[in-house]
Design an enzyme around this catalytic site. Sequence first.
Site, PDB file in Angstrom:
ATOM      1  N   PRO A  18      18.370  88.084  36.960  1.00 42.74           N
ATOM      2  CA  PRO A  18      19.317  89.133  36.554  1.00 42.74           C
ATOM      3  C   PRO A  18      19.178  90.328  37.484  1.00 42.74           C
ATOM      4  O   PRO A  18      18.098  90.906  37.597  1.00 42.74           O
ATOM      5  CB  PRO A  18      18.871  89.466  35.123  1.00 42.74           C
ATOM      6  N   MET A  19      20.264  90.689  38.172  1.00 44.76           N
ATOM      7  CA  MET A  19      20.221  91.770  39.163  1.00 44.76           C
ATOM      8  C   MET A  19      21.409  92.703  38.966  1.00 44.76           C
ATOM      9  O   MET A  19      22.557  92.242  38.895  1.00 44.76           O
ATOM     10  CB  MET A  19      20.244  91.193  40.582  1.00 44.76           C
ATOM     11  N   GLN A  76      20.427  89.587  29.918  1.00 39.87           N
ATOM     12  CA  GLN A  76      19.232  90.423  29.901  1.00 39.87           C
ATOM     13  C   GLN A  76      19.595  91.807  29.372  1.00 39.87           C
ATOM     14  O   GLN A  76      20.593  92.396  29.790  1.00 39.87           O
ATOM     15  CB  GLN A  76      18.633  90.577  31.295  1.00 39.87           C
ATOM     16  N   CYS A 106      12.136  96.700  34.961  1.00 38.36           N
ATOM     17  CA  CYS A 106      12.959  97.644  35.718  1.00 38.36           C
ATOM     18  C   CYS A 106      12.208  98.956  35.933  1.00 38.36           C
ATOM     19  O   CYS A 106      11.815  99.605  34.959  1.00 38.36           O
ATOM     20  CB  CYS A 106      14.268  97.910  34.989  1.00 38.36           C
ATOM     21  N   ASN A 206       8.406  84.683  39.925  1.00 38.28           N
ATOM     22  CA  ASN A 206       9.466  85.413  40.618  1.00 38.28           C
ATOM     23  C   ASN A 206       8.831  86.280  41.687  1.00 38.28           C
ATOM     24  O   ASN A 206       7.768  86.857  41.468  1.00 38.28           O
ATOM     25  CB  ASN A 206      10.234  86.267  39.601  1.00 38.28           C
ATOM     26  N   GLY A 207       9.464  86.364  42.855  1.00 41.32           N
ATOM     27  CA  GLY A 207       8.992  87.260  43.892  1.00 41.32           C
ATOM     28  C   GLY A 207       8.693  86.560  45.208  1.00 41.32           C
ATOM     29  O   GLY A 207       7.954  85.576  45.255  1.00 41.32           O
ATOM     30  N   ASP A 208       9.299  87.046  46.293  1.00 38.66           N
ATOM     31  CA  ASP A 208       9.053  86.576  47.659  1.00 38.66           C
ATOM     32  C   ASP A 208       9.495  85.141  47.907  1.00 38.66           C
ATOM     33  O   ASP A 208       8.928  84.447  48.750  1.00 38.66           O
ATOM     34  CB  ASP A 208       7.575  86.729  48.038  1.00 38.66           C
ATOM     35  N   GLY A 230      15.888  85.914  43.295  1.00 40.00           N
ATOM     36  CA  GLY A 230      16.769  87.064  43.226  1.00 40.00           C
ATOM     37  C   GLY A 230      17.679  87.179  44.429  1.00 40.00           C
ATOM     38  O   GLY A 230      18.539  86.328  44.686  1.00 40.00           O
ATOM     39  N   ARG A 231      17.474  88.230  45.223  1.00 39.60           N
ATOM     40  CA  ARG A 231      18.429  88.566  46.270  1.00 39.60           C
ATOM     41  C   ARG A 231      18.552  87.517  47.365  1.00 39.60           C
ATOM     42  O   ARG A 231      19.576  87.444  48.043  1.00 39.60           O
ATOM     43  CB  ARG A 231      18.071  89.939  46.859  1.00 39.60           C
TER      44      ARG A 231
END
Length: 347
Positions: A18-19, A76, A106, A206-208, A230-231
């Site tokens: 969720p972004m 979310q 967040c 999550n992450g990298d 994510g991105r």
Amino acid sequence: MPATFSKLGVNFPVFLAPMVGLSHVAMRGLVRRYMPEGAVTLWPTEMLNSRRLPLQKVGETPETLKSDGETHLMPQILGNDEDNISRSLRKLEPWGAVGVDINMGCPVQKALKHNYGVALMGDADYAAKVVAMTVKHSKGPVSVKLRAGDQGDFNYLSKFSQGLVDAGAAWLCLHPRTAGQKRRGNADWSQIAELKKSISVPIIGNGDVQVAEDALQMFEQTGCDGVMIGRALTARPWMLWQLGAKWGWPNPPGFSGDPPKTGEEEAQAYGEALKFLLNEHQKYFAESLGLRKFLFFVKVSSPWLNFGHPLFAKVSGCKTYVQAAEILNEFFKSSQLRMTDKTNLRY
């Protein structure tokens, strides 16, 4: 897949994060395009504010638009007030939510001043109460997305997480950076592995994750039950296709052969993805809003393209959807374009 996910019909362990400004109906449509045939996952919304949701027409705001037949939605929410959360869920469930995710990651000031988002990680008892009140009013599972916390202390994170599970959280998603890091520095995957060992519910990492190989390494190194991206999915939405191919899934409907592999193949796939996304924006957003959202998408995704900055500059000058389409068609005729595996930006 753990039974928690199987009960929802989920059989593919990769999730879009969720972004804000990105995980809207158009991007979900883009990412879904690359899902292997027969694969089912959960789909987020942008972060939704439970203070505002009760006053909004859910399904009509840009953040809650959804396509016809869109399923397995897991919105979310930000929140800490039981009445607001209850009223929000009463709107989201008829809209199509199969469950709800609570944001405890967040780090932006707007969330912190209302004592939600990552601020909740500073008060374990209060955070558990927020989960309990959400579970009380939710017909579906309640998950929590969290960060490492400012304490930088795994013992604290473990106890904090156990409190969420005891309060009824069905699974947790950990982005192992502190709030102060935001997206800087490296995500500490060892914390995902430790949390998986110490907590009984499923853990999503999550992450990298910037390329498909990163996701495979996260599974291997941490033992997590799922990976949230994510991105990097703005630049490589076909990562789901690449991962599916490695796991033996059929190609996404409408695609044949192998997923993009080389930097040059990925650059052309990125161009096609942007064209598809622009069409999705035209379906759902008025031109002014749609172009702003499209520009933000290009800003986020273009650093993985070797000529990403010129692309962003050209799109920045667009005044109409037609003009944007013409720029994309012309720009991606170049044979010099290629995608890089990693950027210096952290996602």
